[in-house]
Design a protein around this motif. Structure first.
Motif, PDB file in Angstrom:
ATOM      1  N   TYR A  60      -1.222   7.103   9.821  1.00  0.00           N
ATOM      2  CA  TYR A  60      -0.430   7.175  11.058  1.00  0.00           C
ATOM      3  C   TYR A  60       0.406   5.910  11.224  1.00  0.00           C
ATOM      4  O   TYR A  60       1.595   5.959  11.520  1.00  0.00           O
ATOM      5  CB  TYR A  60      -1.367   7.349  12.263  1.00  0.00           C
ATOM      6  CG  TYR A  60      -0.638   7.612  13.552  1.00  0.00           C
ATOM      7  CD1 TYR A  60      -0.335   8.917  13.949  1.00  0.00           C
ATOM      8  CD2 TYR A  60      -0.233   6.565  14.392  1.00  0.00           C
ATOM      9  CE1 TYR A  60       0.345   9.175  15.130  1.00  0.00           C
ATOM     10  CE2 TYR A  60       0.450   6.810  15.569  1.00  0.00           C
ATOM     11  CZ  TYR A  60       0.724   8.121  15.932  1.00  0.00           C
ATOM     12  OH  TYR A  60       1.415   8.361  17.107  1.00  0.00           O
ATOM     13  N   SER A 101       7.449  12.332   7.375  1.00  0.00           N
ATOM     14  CA  SER A 101       6.841  12.943   8.569  1.00  0.00           C
ATOM     15  C   SER A 101       5.937  14.116   8.158  1.00  0.00           C
ATOM     16  O   SER A 101       4.913  14.359   8.807  1.00  0.00           O
ATOM     17  CB  SER A 101       7.909  13.402   9.562  1.00  0.00           C
ATOM     18  OG  SER A 101       8.803  14.308   8.942  1.00  0.00           O
ATOM     19  N   ILE A 147      15.455  10.654  15.004  1.00  0.00           N
ATOM     20  CA  ILE A 147      16.064   9.755  16.003  1.00  0.00           C
ATOM     21  C   ILE A 147      17.059   8.762  15.378  1.00  0.00           C
ATOM     22  O   ILE A 147      18.161   8.570  15.927  1.00  0.00           O
ATOM     23  CB  ILE A 147      14.946   8.988  16.780  1.00  0.00           C
ATOM     24  CG1 ILE A 147      14.299   9.912  17.813  1.00  0.00           C
ATOM     25  CG2 ILE A 147      15.472   7.710  17.416  1.00  0.00           C
ATOM     26  CD1 ILE A 147      14.870   9.846  19.198  1.00  0.00           C
ATOM     27  N   PRO A 148      16.722   8.109  14.253  1.00  0.00           N
ATOM     28  CA  PRO A 148      17.662   7.106  13.732  1.00  0.00           C
ATOM     29  C   PRO A 148      19.030   7.691  13.349  1.00  0.00           C
ATOM     30  O   PRO A 148      19.994   6.935  13.207  1.00  0.00           O
ATOM     31  CB  PRO A 148      16.940   6.556  12.486  1.00  0.00           C
ATOM     32  CG  PRO A 148      15.493   6.827  12.741  1.00  0.00           C
ATOM     33  CD  PRO A 148      15.465   8.129  13.474  1.00  0.00           C
ATOM     34  N   ILE A 191       9.110   5.766   9.537  1.00  0.00           N
ATOM     35  CA  ILE A 191      10.084   6.809   9.888  1.00  0.00           C
ATOM     36  C   ILE A 191      11.027   6.321  10.958  1.00  0.00           C
ATOM     37  O   ILE A 191      12.170   6.764  11.030  1.00  0.00           O
ATOM     38  CB  ILE A 191       9.451   8.158  10.333  1.00  0.00           C
ATOM     39  CG1 ILE A 191       8.453   7.981  11.471  1.00  0.00           C
ATOM     40  CG2 ILE A 191       8.837   8.879   9.157  1.00  0.00           C
ATOM     41  CD1 ILE A 191       7.923   9.332  11.988  1.00  0.00           C
ATOM     42  N   CYS A 192      10.587   5.417  11.800  1.00  0.00           N
ATOM     43  CA  CYS A 192      11.449   4.993  12.898  1.00  0.00           C
ATOM     44  C   CYS A 192      10.952   3.627  13.396  1.00  0.00           C
ATOM     45  O   CYS A 192      10.287   3.558  14.432  1.00  0.00           O
ATOM     46  CB  CYS A 192      11.406   6.031  14.014  1.00  0.00           C
ATOM     47  SG  CYS A 192      12.591   5.778  15.322  1.00  0.00           S
ATOM     48  N   MET A 228       6.189  12.937  15.348  1.00  0.00           N
ATOM     49  CA  MET A 228       6.641  12.375  14.066  1.00  0.00           C
ATOM     50  C   MET A 228       7.971  13.017  13.656  1.00  0.00           C
ATOM     51  O   MET A 228       8.835  12.366  13.086  1.00  0.00           O
ATOM     52  CB  MET A 228       5.592  12.621  12.975  1.00  0.00           C
ATOM     53  CG  MET A 228       4.393  11.706  13.070  1.00  0.00           C
ATOM     54  SD  MET A 228       3.252  12.010  11.696  1.00  0.00           S
ATOM     55  CE  MET A 228       2.009  10.740  12.018  1.00  0.00           C
ATOM     56  N   GLU A 241      12.057   1.169  14.992  1.00  0.00           N
ATOM     57  CA  GLU A 241      12.324   0.692  16.360  1.00  0.00           C
ATOM     58  C   GLU A 241      11.436   1.351  17.418  1.00  0.00           C
ATOM     59  O   GLU A 241      11.218   0.793  18.488  1.00  0.00           O
ATOM     60  CB  GLU A 241      13.809   0.850  16.735  1.00  0.00           C
ATOM     61  CG  GLU A 241      14.345   2.262  16.640  1.00  0.00           C
ATOM     62  CD  GLU A 241      14.963   2.552  15.275  1.00  0.00           C
ATOM     63  OE1 GLU A 241      16.021   3.175  15.260  1.00  0.00           O
ATOM     64  OE2 GLU A 241      14.400   2.152  14.226  1.00  0.00           O
ATOM     65  N   LEU A 242      10.922   2.548  17.119  1.00  0.00           N
ATOM     66  CA  LEU A 242      10.064   3.236  18.093  1.00  0.00           C
ATOM     67  C   LEU A 242       8.589   3.097  17.738  1.00  0.00           C
ATOM     68  O   LEU A 242       7.750   3.816  18.245  1.00  0.00           O
ATOM     69  CB  LEU A 242      10.405   4.723  18.168  1.00  0.00           C
ATOM     70  CG  LEU A 242      11.740   5.105  18.793  1.00  0.00           C
ATOM     71  CD1 LEU A 242      11.806   6.600  19.001  1.00  0.00           C
ATOM     72  CD2 LEU A 242      11.957   4.390  20.104  1.00  0.00           C
ATOM     73  N   VAL A 298       2.141  14.650   9.177  1.00  0.00           N
ATOM     74  CA  VAL A 298       1.588  15.863   9.790  1.00  0.00           C
ATOM     75  C   VAL A 298       0.421  16.387   8.943  1.00  0.00           C
ATOM     76  O   VAL A 298      -0.599  16.830   9.480  1.00  0.00           O
ATOM     77  CB  VAL A 298       2.675  16.949   9.972  1.00  0.00           C
ATOM     78  CG1 VAL A 298       2.063  18.265  10.445  1.00  0.00           C
ATOM     79  CG2 VAL A 298       3.739  16.485  10.970  1.00  0.00           C
ATOM     80  N   LYS A 306      10.698  11.523  15.750  1.00  0.00           N
ATOM     81  CA  LYS A 306      11.002  10.147  15.329  1.00  0.00           C
ATOM     82  C   LYS A 306      11.801  10.068  14.033  1.00  0.00           C
ATOM     83  O   LYS A 306      12.642   9.198  13.870  1.00  0.00           O
ATOM     84  CB  LYS A 306       9.704   9.349  15.164  1.00  0.00           C
ATOM     85  CG  LYS A 306       9.082   8.908  16.488  1.00  0.00           C
ATOM     86  CD  LYS A 306       7.879   8.015  16.207  1.00  0.00           C
ATOM     87  CE  LYS A 306       7.280   7.445  17.471  1.00  0.00           C
ATOM     88  NZ  LYS A 306       6.049   6.673  17.182  1.00  0.00           N
ATOM     89  N   SER A 349      13.033   8.328  23.733  1.00  0.00           N
ATOM     90  CA  SER A 349      12.005   7.333  23.401  1.00  0.00           C
ATOM     91  C   SER A 349      11.013   7.173  24.535  1.00  0.00           C
ATOM     92  O   SER A 349       9.806   7.056  24.301  1.00  0.00           O
ATOM     93  CB  SER A 349      12.651   5.974  23.120  1.00  0.00           C
ATOM     94  OG  SER A 349      13.645   6.114  22.140  1.00  0.00           O
ATOM     95  N   LEU A 375       2.717  10.733  24.290  1.00  0.00           N
ATOM     96  CA  LEU A 375       1.639  10.217  23.436  1.00  0.00           C
ATOM     97  C   LEU A 375       0.514   9.623  24.275  1.00  0.00           C
ATOM     98  O   LEU A 375      -0.663   9.806  23.966  1.00  0.00           O
ATOM     99  CB  LEU A 375       2.181   9.148  22.475  1.00  0.00           C
ATOM    100  CG  LEU A 375       3.041   9.652  21.310  1.00  0.00           C
ATOM    101  CD1 LEU A 375       3.606   8.476  20.527  1.00  0.00           C
ATOM    102  CD2 LEU A 375       2.231  10.578  20.386  1.00  0.00           C
ATOM    103  N   VAL A 417       3.206   5.791   8.523  1.00  0.00           N
ATOM    104  CA  VAL A 417       4.270   6.761   8.792  1.00  0.00           C
ATOM    105  C   VAL A 417       5.102   6.306   9.995  1.00  0.00           C
ATOM    106  O   VAL A 417       6.334   6.288   9.942  1.00  0.00           O
ATOM    107  CB  VAL A 417       3.684   8.185   9.027  1.00  0.00           C
ATOM    108  CG1 VAL A 417       4.759   9.155   9.514  1.00  0.00           C
ATOM    109  CG2 VAL A 417       3.049   8.710   7.740  1.00  0.00           C
TER     110      VAL A 417
END
Lengths: 212, 212
Positions: free
Chosen positions: A200, A145, B169-170, A207-208, B163, A210-211, A149, B166, B182, B189, A203
């Protein structure tokens, strides 16, 4: 010097009723923040077992990021000086005719500098983005992340610097200079946007998932 | 406190081999820079003849921008503290069973805070963007690039903060919390991106029509 002010005081100075420091200096700071984040991510990766195989690339990225951060920090003050030089030129005497000519020349030199200064910021922000892109998949996943950034800050710095180029372009009479600058702006925005999008996407996916 | 460091030292601290401060604090700073630029543009517009008719809206924007800048500056330190709390929880003892449970609860609380902190940054960055958008056509045209940079910084802060949401979150087990977060992320966004694009388009068109 602006960079010697505390973060809180720099912000206060920025929000004051004086036009400088303004968006150009903020663009430089944004790029510097991006470069420093890359530097941190490199340091959090070099020497870690999972990233041993990327040691040389990470060391190179670290060196480049540190140089970019230093240069961009210096540009915070340089951009404010460039703006102040234009303002000073406008205060020169308009008479007699010779003075008028000297004033007009100083204004044109000032505006060119007020274009070249943010253009330099934009170029370095692009190099920050290129540096970040090369680190995808080769640096500490826990700091992904931060790499994201870094890219967002460098891209905001690039676009912001170019807004500062554009607002001064209409004041410049040297057509060759304007044409060359315009075509460089297009190249910077195009490559910068593509790098930002690529980073973007990478990343966000990693990083996630599922989202995403 | 991080905001009491000089800009140069804050950058040095950011680039160090410690994971905090990191991207979350940079996102907060980016939003604060955007808010301060709005504050400056308001001050360069209020009291100027051309913008007299927008006096009330500009005063309201100024008040909001100042409050947002203050809050976001505070979040630079808060976000670093939230990260440090997670790290501290991981260092708690794993035995006996009771301690294990206490540790696990502290880690979960820490991660929720490490999500809520950047979420708060993202919300305020969105408010910075809303404030900038309301000023289009109603503020000093000479500072239009500054309004554009304000928007770019706020948007980078919003995306960067998310970011940071996210990546944490996991680690969170509370499904309701994850679902609600979520869906809020998506809204932030979407609205943030639309505002950014609208402001970018307006600024580009008006600072230098020929290079649009």
């Amino acid at each position: 010097m602006l960079v010697q002010l505390s973060v809180a005081d720099f912000n206060r100075e920025l929000g004051s009723n004086s036009p400088a420091p303004g968006g150009g200096s903020v663009a430089a700071l944004s790029g510097a923040l991006g470069a420093e984040l890359i530097s941190m991510v490199c340091k959090l990766s070099i020497g870690k077992k999972n990233y041993e195989q990327f040691h040389d690339q990470l060391s190179e990225a670290l060196q480049r990021a540190d140089a970019l951060a230093n240069s961009l920090l210096g540009r915070i003050d340089l951009d404010t000086e460039a703006f102040n030089d234009v303002m000073a030129a406008f205060k020169m005497p308009k008479e007699p005719e010779e003075a008028r000519k000297a004033r007009s020349d100083a204004i044109q030199r000032g505006y060119k500098q007020a274009v070249q200064s943010p253009l330099g910021i934009a170029r370095e922000c692009l190099t920050v983005l290129r540096t970040a892109e090369k680190m995808l998949g080769k640096s500490n996943a826990n700091a992904l992340s931060d790499l994201g950034v870094a890219s967002l800050q460098a891209h905001a710095g690039l676009e912001g610097a170019i807004m500062n180029v554009k607002i001064n372009i209409p004041s410049i009479k040297d057509e060759k200079f304007v044409t060359e600058t315009s075509s460089e702006i297009s190249r910077l925005l195009e490559e910068g946007g593509a790098l930002r999008d690529k980073i973007y996407e990478y990343v966000s996916k990693n990083i996630c998932p599922e989202l995403r």
